[in-house]
Design a protein around this motif. Structure first.
Motif, PDB file in Angstrom:
ATOM      1  N   ASN A 117       0.787  -1.151  -0.013  1.00 19.64           N
ATOM      2  CA  ASN A 117      -0.091  -0.133  -0.033  1.00 19.64           C
ATOM      3  C   ASN A 117       0.893   1.429  -0.244  1.00 19.64           C
ATOM      4  OD1 ASN A 117      -2.261   1.585   0.095  1.00 19.64           O
ATOM      5  ND2 ASN A 117      -3.370   0.070   1.604  1.00 19.64           N
ATOM      6  N   PHE A 118       0.193   2.252   0.308  1.00 28.97           N
ATOM      7  CA  PHE A 118       1.237   3.567   0.214  1.00 28.97           C
ATOM      8  C   PHE A 118       0.653   4.475   1.471  1.00 28.97           C
ATOM      9  CE2 PHE A 118       1.331   2.282  -4.117  1.00 28.97           C
ATOM     10  CZ  PHE A 118       2.682   2.680  -4.601  1.00 28.97           C
ATOM     11  N   ILE A 119       1.695   5.004   2.133  1.00 32.80           N
ATOM     12  CA  ILE A 119       1.144   5.873   3.081  1.00 32.80           C
ATOM     13  C   ILE A 119       1.592   7.388   2.682  1.00 32.80           C
ATOM     14  CG2 ILE A 119       1.175   4.520   5.169  1.00 32.80           C
ATOM     15  CD1 ILE A 119       4.164   5.602   5.630  1.00 32.80           C
ATOM     16  N   ASN A 120       0.995   8.612   3.405  1.00 32.67           N
ATOM     17  CA  ASN A 120       1.362  10.002   3.046  1.00 32.67           C
ATOM     18  C   ASN A 120       2.140  10.431   4.220  1.00 32.67           C
ATOM     19  OD1 ASN A 120      -0.313  10.538   5.263  1.00 32.67           O
ATOM     20  ND2 ASN A 120      -2.140  11.581   3.918  1.00 32.67           N
ATOM     21  N   HIS A 121       2.313  11.688   4.218  1.00 33.92           N
ATOM     22  CA  HIS A 121       3.283  12.208   5.250  1.00 33.92           C
ATOM     23  C   HIS A 121       2.682  12.282   6.690  1.00 33.92           C
ATOM     24  CE1 HIS A 121       7.107  14.001   3.087  1.00 33.92           C
ATOM     25  NE2 HIS A 121       6.293  13.733   2.007  1.00 33.92           N
ATOM     26  N   ASP A 122       1.522  12.090   6.752  1.00 33.05           N
ATOM     27  CA  ASP A 122       0.748  11.829   8.065  1.00 33.05           C
ATOM     28  C   ASP A 122       0.487  10.339   8.500  1.00 33.05           C
ATOM     29  OD1 ASP A 122       0.426  14.633   8.314  1.00 33.05           O
ATOM     30  OD2 ASP A 122      -1.284  14.510   6.873  1.00 33.05           O
ATOM     31  N   GLY A 123       1.019   9.742   7.638  1.00 35.89           N
ATOM     32  CA  GLY A 123       0.991   7.971   7.904  1.00 35.89           C
ATOM     33  C   GLY A 123      -0.210   7.280   7.483  1.00 35.89           C
ATOM     34  N   LYS A 124      -1.195   8.313   6.963  1.00 33.73           N
ATOM     35  CA  LYS A 124      -2.462   7.477   6.343  1.00 33.73           C
ATOM     36  C   LYS A 124      -2.415   6.636   5.109  1.00 33.73           C
ATOM     37  CE  LYS A 124      -7.108   8.962   5.290  1.00 33.73           C
ATOM     38  NZ  LYS A 124      -8.124  10.196   4.755  1.00 33.73           N
ATOM     39  N   GLU A 125      -2.641   5.387   5.347  1.00 33.39           N
ATOM     40  CA  GLU A 125      -2.747   4.869   4.058  1.00 33.39           C
ATOM     41  C   GLU A 125      -3.701   5.341   2.848  1.00 33.39           C
ATOM     42  OE1 GLU A 125      -3.930   0.729   5.770  1.00 33.39           O
ATOM     43  OE2 GLU A 125      -2.319   0.699   7.009  1.00 33.39           O
ATOM     44  N   LEU A 126      -3.267   5.122   1.757  1.00 28.13           N
ATOM     45  CA  LEU A 126      -3.681   5.608   0.756  1.00 28.13           C
ATOM     46  C   LEU A 126      -4.804   5.072   0.074  1.00 28.13           C
ATOM     47  CD1 LEU A 126      -3.910   7.753  -1.556  1.00 28.13           C
ATOM     48  CD2 LEU A 126      -1.958   6.538  -2.719  1.00 28.13           C
ATOM     49  N   CYS A 127      -4.805   3.721  -0.143  1.00 30.03           N
ATOM     50  CA  CYS A 127      -5.471   2.699  -0.899  1.00 30.03           C
ATOM     51  C   CYS A 127      -6.542   2.030   0.069  1.00 30.03           C
ATOM     52  CB  CYS A 127      -4.850   1.767  -1.903  1.00 30.03           C
ATOM     53  SG  CYS A 127      -3.850   2.561  -2.954  1.00 30.03           S
ATOM     54  N   ASP A 128      -7.687   1.784  -0.614  1.00 25.29           N
ATOM     55  CA  ASP A 128      -8.542   0.974   0.395  1.00 25.29           C
ATOM     56  C   ASP A 128      -8.190  -0.558   0.318  1.00 25.29           C
ATOM     57  OD1 ASP A 128     -10.174   3.057   0.738  1.00 25.29           O
ATOM     58  OD2 ASP A 128     -11.502   2.741  -1.038  1.00 25.29           O
TER      59      ASP A 128
END
Length: 222
Positions: free
Chosen positions: A131-142
């Motif tokens: 998966n991917f995370i942004n700079h806040d650590g939130k996962e990008l994909c469902d």
């Protein structure tokens, strides 16, 4: 330069890594002066003002432009800084990131990670996939994918072992109506895609094929 080295590499951000037999690795500045008081067992090039250095008895850390070790702890592995964050590995925890102050950024550790690109970093959970995370650590994909590549020009290649390859955008949405047997990263707004029964074509940023015919061989736009 007053000294010849056994190995040298190209300059990055004003410094070049140099190797001297029986000593190890150091860096020189544009005046040819060695910037570190000691030699290291391995080094990475400078990126965003820091360079990774290895002491075989301690692990990996970073030095600044003055050749000083900057962080209080050493890690089992590190990657260079990208977008203000560097990849680190703790063999007992896994992979994470540190910021320019040496602080571990995210509360959870991963089985593997890639460096940040276009605002996102690839992460791996061995029980789920990629998966991917942004700079806040939130996962990008469902959903999680069987494999993925880093973002380039706002898109990342993702793989489903049953369906094949597709792209996701910065919203984590798949952009192509169909899956391909092979895909390559975007260059100048277009990406190569392959159908094993037809050949190669290109898609645009909307995931639409642009050529009326398929080709036996194709190369990226440059």
């Amino acid at each position: 330069l007053s000294l010849w080295y056994d190995y040298t590499y190209t300059f990055h951000e004003g410094f070049a890594s140099v190797y001297y037999d029986n000593k190890g690795w150091n860096f020189i500045n544009r005046e040819g002066k060695e910037i570190c008081d000691r030699w290291y067992d391995d080094v990475h090039y400078f990126s965003e003002g820091f360079a990774a250095v290895k002491d075989k008895n301690k692990g990996w850390n970073f030095i600044n432009r003055d050749g000083e070790v900057v962080f209080g702890r050493w890690y089992d592995n590190v990657h260079s800084f990208h977008e203000g964050l560097a990849v680190i590995k703790d063999k007992n925890k896994g992979w994470n990131f540190i910021n320019r102050d040496g602080e571990v950024v995210f509360g959870r550790w991963y089985d593997n990670v890639g460096h940040f690109s276009d605002g996102f970093a690839k992460i791996e959970n061995k029980n789920k996939g990629f998966n991917f995370i942004n700079h806040d650590g939130k996962e990008l994909c469902d959903r999680w994918y069987d494999f993925a590549f880093d973002f380039s020009e706002g898109f990342a290649q993702v793989s489903d072992r049953i369906n094949g390859w597709n792209f996701i955008n910065r919203d984590g949405k798949e952009i192509c109506d169909r899956w391909y047997d092979e895909v390559c990263s975007f260059h100048e707004g277009f990406a190569r895609v392959k159908d094993k029964n037809k050949g190669w074509n290109f898609i645009n940023r909307d995931g639409k094929e642009i050529c009326d015919r398929w080709h036996y061989i194709a190369s990226d736009f440059h």
